[in-house]
Design a protein around this motif. Sequence first.
Motif, short mmCIF file in Angstrom:
data_model
loop_
_atom_site.label_atom_id
_atom_site.label_comp_id
_atom_site.label_asym_id
_atom_site.label_seq_id
_atom_site.Cartn_x
_atom_site.Cartn_y
_atom_site.Cartn_z
N TYR A 1 -11.06 6.30 3.76
CA TYR A 1 -11.92 5.13 3.68
C TYR A 1 -11.29 4.03 2.83
O TYR A 1 -11.36 2.85 3.17
CB TYR A 1 -13.29 5.49 3.10
N ALA A 2 -10.67 4.44 1.70
CA ALA A 2 -10.05 3.44 0.82
C ALA A 2 -8.97 2.65 1.55
O ALA A 2 -8.84 1.44 1.36
CB ALA A 2 -9.46 4.13 -0.41
N THR A 3 -8.22 3.34 2.40
CA THR A 3 -7.15 2.68 3.15
C THR A 3 -7.73 1.71 4.18
O THR A 3 -7.28 0.56 4.29
CB THR A 3 -6.26 3.72 3.85
N ILE A 4 -8.72 2.18 4.93
CA ILE A 4 -9.38 1.31 5.91
C ILE A 4 -10.01 0.10 5.22
O ILE A 4 -9.90 -1.05 5.68
CB ILE A 4 -10.45 2.09 6.69
N ASN A 5 -10.66 0.35 4.09
CA ASN A 5 -11.35 -0.71 3.36
C ASN A 5 -10.37 -1.74 2.79
O ASN A 5 -10.70 -2.93 2.69
CB ASN A 5 -12.18 -0.10 2.22
N ALA A 6 -9.17 -1.31 2.43
CA ALA A 6 -8.16 -2.24 1.93
C ALA A 6 -7.80 -3.26 3.00
O ALA A 6 -7.72 -4.47 2.74
CB ALA A 6 -6.91 -1.49 1.48
N ILE A 7 -7.58 -2.78 4.25
CA ILE A 7 -7.27 -3.69 5.36
C ILE A 7 -8.46 -4.61 5.64
O ILE A 7 -8.31 -5.83 5.77
CB ILE A 7 -6.94 -2.87 6.64
N ASP A 8 -9.64 -4.03 5.70
CA ASP A 8 -10.84 -4.79 6.02
C ASP A 8 -11.16 -5.84 4.96
O ASP A 8 -11.58 -6.95 5.27
CB ASP A 8 -12.02 -3.84 6.19
N THR A 9 -10.94 -5.48 3.69
CA THR A 9 -11.21 -6.41 2.58
C THR A 9 -10.32 -7.65 2.68
O THR A 9 -10.77 -8.79 2.47
CB THR A 9 -11.00 -5.73 1.23
N PHE B 1 0.83 -1.20 0.00
CA PHE B 1 0.00 0.00 0.00
C PHE B 1 0.87 1.26 0.00
O PHE B 1 0.59 2.23 -0.70
CB PHE B 1 -0.92 0.03 1.23
N VAL B 2 1.93 1.22 0.81
CA VAL B 2 2.85 2.37 0.88
C VAL B 2 3.57 2.55 -0.46
O VAL B 2 3.78 3.67 -0.92
CB VAL B 2 3.86 2.19 2.02
N ASP B 3 3.91 1.44 -1.10
CA ASP B 3 4.57 1.53 -2.42
C ASP B 3 3.65 2.18 -3.45
O ASP B 3 4.10 3.02 -4.25
CB ASP B 3 4.97 0.13 -2.90
N VAL B 4 2.36 1.80 -3.42
CA VAL B 4 1.40 2.43 -4.33
C VAL B 4 1.28 3.92 -4.02
O VAL B 4 1.22 4.76 -4.93
CB VAL B 4 0.02 1.74 -4.22
N PHE B 5 1.26 4.26 -2.74
CA PHE B 5 1.17 5.66 -2.32
C PHE B 5 2.38 6.45 -2.81
O PHE B 5 2.25 7.54 -3.38
CB PHE B 5 1.06 5.71 -0.79
N MET B 6 3.58 5.89 -2.62
CA MET B 6 4.79 6.59 -3.06
C MET B 6 4.83 6.76 -4.57
O MET B 6 5.24 7.80 -5.09
CB MET B 6 6.04 5.85 -2.57
N GLU B 7 4.39 5.72 -5.29
CA GLU B 7 4.35 5.81 -6.74
C GLU B 7 3.38 6.91 -7.18
O GLU B 7 3.67 7.68 -8.10
CB GLU B 7 3.95 4.47 -7.34
#
Length: 260
Positions: free
Chosen positions: A248-256, A176-182
């Motif tokens: 929300y997208a970040t929270i939802n990624a973990i929850d998914t 997730f952090v890699d996608v954020f940095m990109e």
Amino acid sequence: MKIGIFGAGHMGGAMIKGWIKSEKIEPSNLLVRGGRRGTAQSLQKELGFQLTSETSDFKQMDIIFLAVNTPLILPILNELKGLVETSSIPIVSVSAGVSVKEMQEIMGDNYPLAQAIPNTPVQINEGMTGIVFAENIDKKAKETIQFSFDLLGDLVEISEDKIGIFGTLAGCGPAFVDVFMESLADGAVLNGMDRDMAYQVAAKMVSSSANLLLKTGKHPGELKDGVTSPGGTTIKGVTALEKEGFRYATINAIDTIMKS
């Protein structure tokens, strides 16, 4: 210390690199049994550790790691049982799919076992690993396991019911952090910054911001408030993130992941 490891894929390879980079483990004291893909052979040419195809060679190790796909963990334990049950060599699985209790069904309740979930930064000795120890593990075996992970970064002992969420946050989080940095770098490139510099600045910004949180102990919201001055550029950017559902997208990624 002599370390044996089954598997040299993404995680196994990262751990091997970290141990060698630590300069506390000589390549000659690392014994690896790879799979059919040939990744172990390729990595061995680069790093110089020992390769084997014989399970019996692992009875000379001080500790054994299982860094293979989940379906292979229990069959490998069955292979090892007759070789190590008298010497009680500590065995650690780094697969999220097999619990300590399942391992104990093969090795016995008193065998020194652990389940650990490292993340890929172990390869630069900055990993975050969660670990569950067998209830009856003795002090010496526990110290051996802890030392091996201390060389790779931080180690946190957690309860077995929390291993799933730990693995999701610490193990999946780097992607997730890699996608954020990109994405940050793409935004900078869009506005004229050189691509290599954009990656460098984004990565350093993320790592220094994380270190600031760890070293000050401040709440992330408090640190955010320290950057967002009234009517300034930063709060406008934060507002844009909120509008697009970033939080929300970040929270939802973990929850998914947890619900999958």
